[in-house]
Motif scaffolding. Structure first.
Motif, PDB file in Angstrom:
ATOM      1  N   UNK A 229     -12.698  -4.755  -1.400  1.00 19.45           N
ATOM      2  CA  UNK A 229     -13.027  -3.973  -2.630  1.00 19.45           C
ATOM      3  C   UNK A 229     -12.307  -2.487  -2.750  1.00 19.45           C
ATOM      4  N   UNK A 230     -12.859  -1.967  -1.541  1.00 19.60           N
ATOM      5  CA  UNK A 230     -12.566  -0.398  -1.181  1.00 19.60           C
ATOM      6  C   UNK A 230     -10.597  -0.455  -1.223  1.00 19.60           C
ATOM      7  N   UNK A 231     -10.241  -1.559  -0.551  1.00 19.89           N
ATOM      8  CA  UNK A 231      -8.624  -1.484  -0.570  1.00 19.89           C
ATOM      9  C   UNK A 231      -8.069  -1.566  -1.791  1.00 19.89           C
ATOM     10  N   UNK A 232      -8.612  -2.500  -2.664  1.00 18.37           N
ATOM     11  CA  UNK A 232      -8.292  -2.516  -3.962  1.00 18.37           C
ATOM     12  C   UNK A 232      -8.218  -1.181  -4.881  1.00 18.37           C
ATOM     13  N   UNK A 233      -9.440  -0.536  -4.831  1.00 15.65           N
ATOM     14  CA  UNK A 233      -9.634   0.597  -5.453  1.00 15.65           C
ATOM     15  C   UNK A 233      -8.440   1.799  -4.884  1.00 15.65           C
ATOM     16  N   UNK A 234      -8.222   1.706  -3.568  1.00 18.73           N
ATOM     17  CA  UNK A 234      -7.167   2.557  -2.959  1.00 18.73           C
ATOM     18  C   UNK A 234      -5.941   2.446  -3.471  1.00 18.73           C
ATOM     19  N   UNK A 235      -5.417   1.171  -3.793  1.00 18.77           N
ATOM     20  CA  UNK A 235      -4.183   0.686  -4.352  1.00 18.77           C
ATOM     21  C   UNK A 235      -3.887   1.143  -5.731  1.00 18.77           C
ATOM     22  N   UNK A 236      -5.213   1.253  -6.721  1.00 15.73           N
ATOM     23  CA  UNK A 236      -4.806   1.330  -8.081  1.00 15.73           C
ATOM     24  C   UNK A 236      -3.878   2.633  -8.306  1.00 15.73           C
ATOM     25  N   UNK A 237      -4.102   3.763  -7.883  1.00 14.69           N
ATOM     26  CA  UNK A 237      -3.520   5.119  -8.374  1.00 14.69           C
ATOM     27  C   UNK A 237      -1.834   4.903  -7.926  1.00 14.69           C
ATOM     28  N   UNK A 238      -1.493   3.980  -6.807  1.00 12.59           N
ATOM     29  CA  UNK A 238      -0.291   4.026  -6.433  1.00 12.59           C
ATOM     30  C   UNK A 238       0.555   2.965  -7.198  1.00 12.59           C
ATOM     31  N   UNK A 239      -0.283   1.976  -7.535  1.00 21.06           N
ATOM     32  CA  UNK A 239       0.384   1.057  -8.743  1.00 21.06           C
ATOM     33  C   UNK A 239       0.852   1.698  -9.835  1.00 21.06           C
ATOM     34  N   UNK A 240      -0.036   2.713 -10.366  1.00 22.62           N
ATOM     35  CA  UNK A 240       0.244   3.324 -11.558  1.00 22.62           C
ATOM     36  C   UNK A 240       1.479   4.216 -11.308  1.00 22.62           C
ATOM     37  N   UNK A 241       1.576   4.856 -10.191  1.00 23.20           N
ATOM     38  CA  UNK A 241       2.927   5.736  -9.710  1.00 23.20           C
ATOM     39  C   UNK A 241       4.081   4.743  -9.734  1.00 23.20           C
TER      40      UNK A 241
END
Length: 566
Positions: free
Chosen positions: A128-140
């Motif tokens: 869950x933490x890993x998926x939250x970590x990835x979110x801003x980079x997916x937007x970028x």
């Protein structure tokens, strides 16, 4: 009693060592998929994970669209689920229908209605933490894809437009690098830090720092370095190290209060202290020879006892070979202008990287018969810091500064030529010979040019009420007596908010809605204007800021400009 405590501590130590050596925990993985009936017979799913310090590969037959695995694993190491065709071995390249995830002690559930990579995962807090970590980079990454399409739509041969879009792409990449760097600085022991580092190493923005990447890698937990991700990072860093040349112009040089008497502290060999806030360094022929086709200048500011926003710049000065250095007689090209953040030395981040891609200056630096210098100025004062910052009582240290030139090893000298026009010129409205709030310069071209490109840096200063520090003003560029273009000189300060570690009157609320001509903690943008082909002979260029209020607010704009011709 002492003997009992010793035995107890020994037991705790041994237990700790055993836990470090064997971090495996029992897990159970259950999943559902939705394979169509015609493709469900004898289908297997493969699972790769870490067990007993080594990579383990397991498989299960999918029955009624369900599968399960049960074993022990090191849940700090990323695992991989993968479909494959019947009677074949798992191959990510051949069948990319795969899912990366972090396990947890106990039961983890996977629900895949379509592709595995789009599965819903439950039961793992780390995942869950890993998926939250990835979110801003997916937007970028989405922003980068959109900019990639924008670049594809640039008309063939429009090199200037292409360079402008490249600068937009680089800005997003640098924001990505800054966020990753901040994450890694604080979370290097997290299970997914290795993946964050791989993303950092794979992001080729101008702010990428191979030395910082290596430092992050060195800090990774030992078991992360031997994983597949760790090996990928090692390979990537080795290749980058082979390709990159770094010239340390200034290395950890202390700058001091610009209003104080010049200090007598020693400086490194080859470095000259012009003043407390200004240092000079000549590039040697061997250093110049190392420079390849690409070039960027990087400035790193580490906080001292000046906790307010200050201006700094790096200027290239070219002199006839053998002549004594004289700033007024040299050709001056401002390469990078920076604004320091409101920075409190005991808070993180305590250092700020600024970079600019300056490929256009390679031919100017490598031309024969010239001596080349870099002049670095970061003006500051500790008047407030001595009172407001812990440990700064009586200190004159403002900042610690490093300047690097970073290039590749491709020797492909272009035919570009640099023409200096203005360097850090103070446009304050007092000189009215060129009209209101204007400065005009003349230049002569020895030959017709295929392209002529203007590089312009301008920032407003003046902190009185209504001063130009708080405004951004449209700039008008005239060429040979006719208006050529108008420039909106505003800048978005949101990406630099994280560097401002001391409360201040600029970064509060939604800074993204407040535009300025410069941002504390950010570089001042270099504007690039294509003037097109110009004929041999004399020309004039005028820069005007008609709406600026100079005299009422005791303000000014510092303006630098130079041409690159080909």
């Amino acid at each position: 009693m002492k003997r009992y405590l010793l035995l107890l501590l020994t037991g705790i130590s041994s237990t700790g060592l055993m836990a470090q050596k064997n971090a495996d925990v029992p897990f159970q993985l259950q999943g559902t998929v939705n394979l169509p009936s015609y493709d469900s017979a004898n289908r297997a799913i493969y699972f790769t994970y870490q067990k007993n310090g080594k990579e383990a590969l397991d498989s299960a037959v999918i029955k009624d669209n369900k599968f399960s695995f049960r074993s022990t694993a090191d849940v700090d190491i990323k695992a991989l689920l993968q479909f494959t065709k019947p009677k074949t071995s798992p191959n990510v390249a051949a069948d990319p229908n795969s899912l990366s995830l972090y396990l947890s002690k106990g039961l983890v559930n996977i629900s895949a209605k379509g592709y595995l990579r789009k599965s819903i995962i439950s039961g793992s807090v780390v995942n869950n933490d890993y998926m939250a970590f990835k979110k801003p980079y997916l937007k970028l990454d989405t922003s980068l894809r959109l900019l990639g399409w924008k670049k594809k739509r640039v008309k063939a041969g429009d090199a200037i437009r292409e360079k402008i879009v490249d600068a937009e792409i680089d800005s997003v990449k640098n924001l990505k690098l800054a966020q990753l760097s901040e994450f890694l600085s604080k979370n290097i022991t997290k299970p997914y830090a290795a993946e964050a580092l791989l993303i950092y190493v794979s992001t080729d923005g101008s702010a990428f720092n191979v030395n910082k990447a290596q430092q992050f890698f060195d800090q990774l937990p030992a078991k992360q370095k031997t994983t597949t991700l760790g090996k990928e990072i090692t390979t990537a860093l080795s290749k980058l190290a082979e390709q990159i040349v770094t010239i340390n112009v200034l290395k950890n040089v202390d700058f001091y209060d610009g209003y104080a008497a010049k200090v007598a502290h020693p400086v490194a060999k080859g470095v000259t202290r012009i003043s407390n806030a200004e240092y000079l360094r000549q590039l040697s022929p061997a250093e110049i020879d190392k420079i390849g086709k690409t070039l960027k200048v990087k400035v790193t500011i580490k906080s001292g006892c000046d906790n307010y926003d200050r201006i700094g710049h790096v200027t290239l000065v070219v002199m006839p070979k053998g002549e004594q250095f004289n700033l007024e007689k040299g050709e001056q090209f401002e390469l990078l202008r920076i604004m320091t953040p409101f920075m409190y030395r005991t808070r993180q981040p305590d250092h700020i990287p600024y970079e600019a891609q300056i490929d256009q200056m390679v031919s100017t630096i490598k031309q024969a018969g010239k001596d080349v210098y870099l002049l670095t100025e970061v003006f500051g004062t500790t008047g407030a810091g001595q009172r407001e910052v812990i440990g700064c009582d009586g200190s004159l240290l403002t900042f610690n500064v490093s300047v690097d030139l970073i290039s590749d090893k491709t020797k492909d000298l272009s035919t570009q030529k640099g023409i200096s026009l203005l360097s850090y010129y103070s446009l304050d409205g007092k000189d009215k010979t060129a009209g209101k709030n204007s400065k005009q310069v003349s230049f002569e071209l020895p030959d017709d040019t295929k392209t002529t490109v203007l590089y312009l840096i301008s920032s407003g200063h003046g902190a009185a009420e209504g001063g130009e520090e708080y405004n951004w003003r449209e700039h008008i560029v005239d060429l040979n007596g006719k208006e050529y273009t108008r420039l909106e000189m505003s800048q978005n300060c949101a990406p630099f908010e994280m560097y401002n570690t001391q409360p201040n009157g600029i970064y509060f609320g939604d800074i993204g809605k407040e535009r300025r001509s410069w941002c504390p903690g950010g570089p001042v943008p270099t504007r690039i204007i294509n003037l097109g082909p110009l004929a041999k002979g004399k020309h004039t260029l005028k820069i005007s800021i008609p709406e600026a209020e100079f005299e009422k607010t005791d303000s000014k704009y510092y303006v630098s400009a130079y041409l690159i011709t080909q």
